[in-house]
Design an enzyme around this catalytic site. Structure first.
Site, PDB file in Angstrom:
ATOM      1  N   HIS A   7      -0.141  -3.294  -1.163  1.00  0.00           N
ATOM      2  CA  HIS A   7       0.349  -3.462  -2.539  1.00  0.00           C
ATOM      3  C   HIS A   7      -0.811  -3.507  -3.527  1.00  0.00           C
ATOM      4  O   HIS A   7      -1.958  -3.710  -3.139  1.00  0.00           O
ATOM      5  CB  HIS A   7       1.207  -4.722  -2.693  1.00  0.00           C
ATOM      6  CG  HIS A   7       0.488  -6.018  -2.426  1.00  0.00           C
ATOM      7  ND1 HIS A   7       0.444  -6.608  -1.182  1.00  0.00           N
ATOM      8  CD2 HIS A   7      -0.240  -6.833  -3.235  1.00  0.00           C
ATOM      9  CE1 HIS A   7      -0.256  -7.727  -1.242  1.00  0.00           C
ATOM     10  NE2 HIS A   7      -0.704  -7.890  -2.480  1.00  0.00           N
ATOM     11  N   HIS A  79      -5.512  -7.563  -7.913  1.00  0.00           N
ATOM     12  CA  HIS A  79      -6.142  -7.212  -6.633  1.00  0.00           C
ATOM     13  C   HIS A  79      -5.413  -6.060  -5.962  1.00  0.00           C
ATOM     14  O   HIS A  79      -4.316  -5.671  -6.375  1.00  0.00           O
ATOM     15  CB  HIS A  79      -6.218  -8.432  -5.689  1.00  0.00           C
ATOM     16  CG  HIS A  79      -4.907  -8.948  -5.179  1.00  0.00           C
ATOM     17  ND1 HIS A  79      -4.220  -9.997  -5.747  1.00  0.00           N
ATOM     18  CD2 HIS A  79      -4.142  -8.563  -4.123  1.00  0.00           C
ATOM     19  CE1 HIS A  79      -3.116 -10.238  -5.065  1.00  0.00           C
ATOM     20  NE2 HIS A  79      -3.036  -9.380  -4.082  1.00  0.00           N
ATOM     21  N   GLU A 130      -7.691  -7.941  -0.898  1.00  0.00           N
ATOM     22  CA  GLU A 130      -6.975  -8.756   0.092  1.00  0.00           C
ATOM     23  C   GLU A 130      -6.814  -7.909   1.352  1.00  0.00           C
ATOM     24  O   GLU A 130      -6.539  -6.710   1.269  1.00  0.00           O
ATOM     25  CB  GLU A 130      -5.584  -9.140  -0.458  1.00  0.00           C
ATOM     26  CG  GLU A 130      -4.776 -10.005   0.501  1.00  0.00           C
ATOM     27  CD  GLU A 130      -3.394 -10.401  -0.054  1.00  0.00           C
ATOM     28  OE1 GLU A 130      -2.947  -9.795  -1.042  1.00  0.00           O
ATOM     29  OE2 GLU A 130      -2.778 -11.316   0.516  1.00  0.00           O
TER      30      GLU A 130
END
Lengths: 134, 134
Positions: A7, A79, A130
């Site tokens: 994502h 992010h 991430e």
């Protein structure tokens, strides 16, 4: 090592307005808000055919995105999340290359119930990364 | 209306270092640098299984990302690109909702040889949005 882009997270100052915009102006499939008290955020997932956009809004005074929204009051891309098969192997390899892992260095259970780690944005072109084990 | 996430663009201050990092530290498939003089950028594509990361580096003094790198010397996430089937229909719908299209409002041919438009980041939660007709 990295696999799919799981994502892209966008911090927003008004979750309802941002959700309406993605649904009505951009014509995307927008989910319902989900509180994630362990992570200090309320999230809305936008399902695209190949990945997800995650709208982030602070939940609580200690939310990790309060500081980001203070610096970026209009919101901004917060992010990117890449999938990995083995988060411990990925972490150890990254540390060998000199990349810094945020926090204790041990994976936490992320918003999707999977182990996650964050890498220092200064080591990745100003981009908070991430890693999520899938 | 919007379809796949075509790419996430990350502006970087050192294209060679960023490419090496994605290849060696993150273990991704990294292409060769491509100069795009019409767009004032040199790009490196990183192929993920479901989408692409586009590393952007300024090409020439009038590069549209010089200002971004002045504000963000370490680099940062520059924009996201969503695919659309009909860019004129998408533009007209977005304008009806009050969103601003950057530049003349007419699509240009983007770095992938397809018509593109950019939407004003102030209208999209501080996030620069590119639309690409596929």
């Amino acid at each position: 090592m990295i696999g799919r882009l799981n994502h892209v997270a966008i911090a927003v100052p008004d979750l309802e307005a941002a959700s309406a915009q993605y649904r009505d102006a951009l014509g995307a499939t927008v989910g319902a808000p989900q509180d994630e008290p362990d992570h200090g955020v309320t999230v809305v997932f936008i399902e695209l055919p190949n990945t997800k956009i995650e709208l982030l809004y602070p939940l609580g005074e200690d939310s990790p995105i309060n500081g980001f929204l203070e610096k970026n009051p209009a919101g901004g891309i917060h992010h990117v999340c890449y999938e990995v098969d083995d988060i411990i192997a990925a972490r150890d390899h990254l540390k060998e290359t000199g990349a810094r892992v945020l926090g204790s260095g041990e994976p936490k259970i992320g918003a999707h119930g999977k182990p996650v780690l964050f890498l220092h944005p200064k080591d990745f072109n100003g981009c908070l990364v991430e890693l999520e084990q899938v």
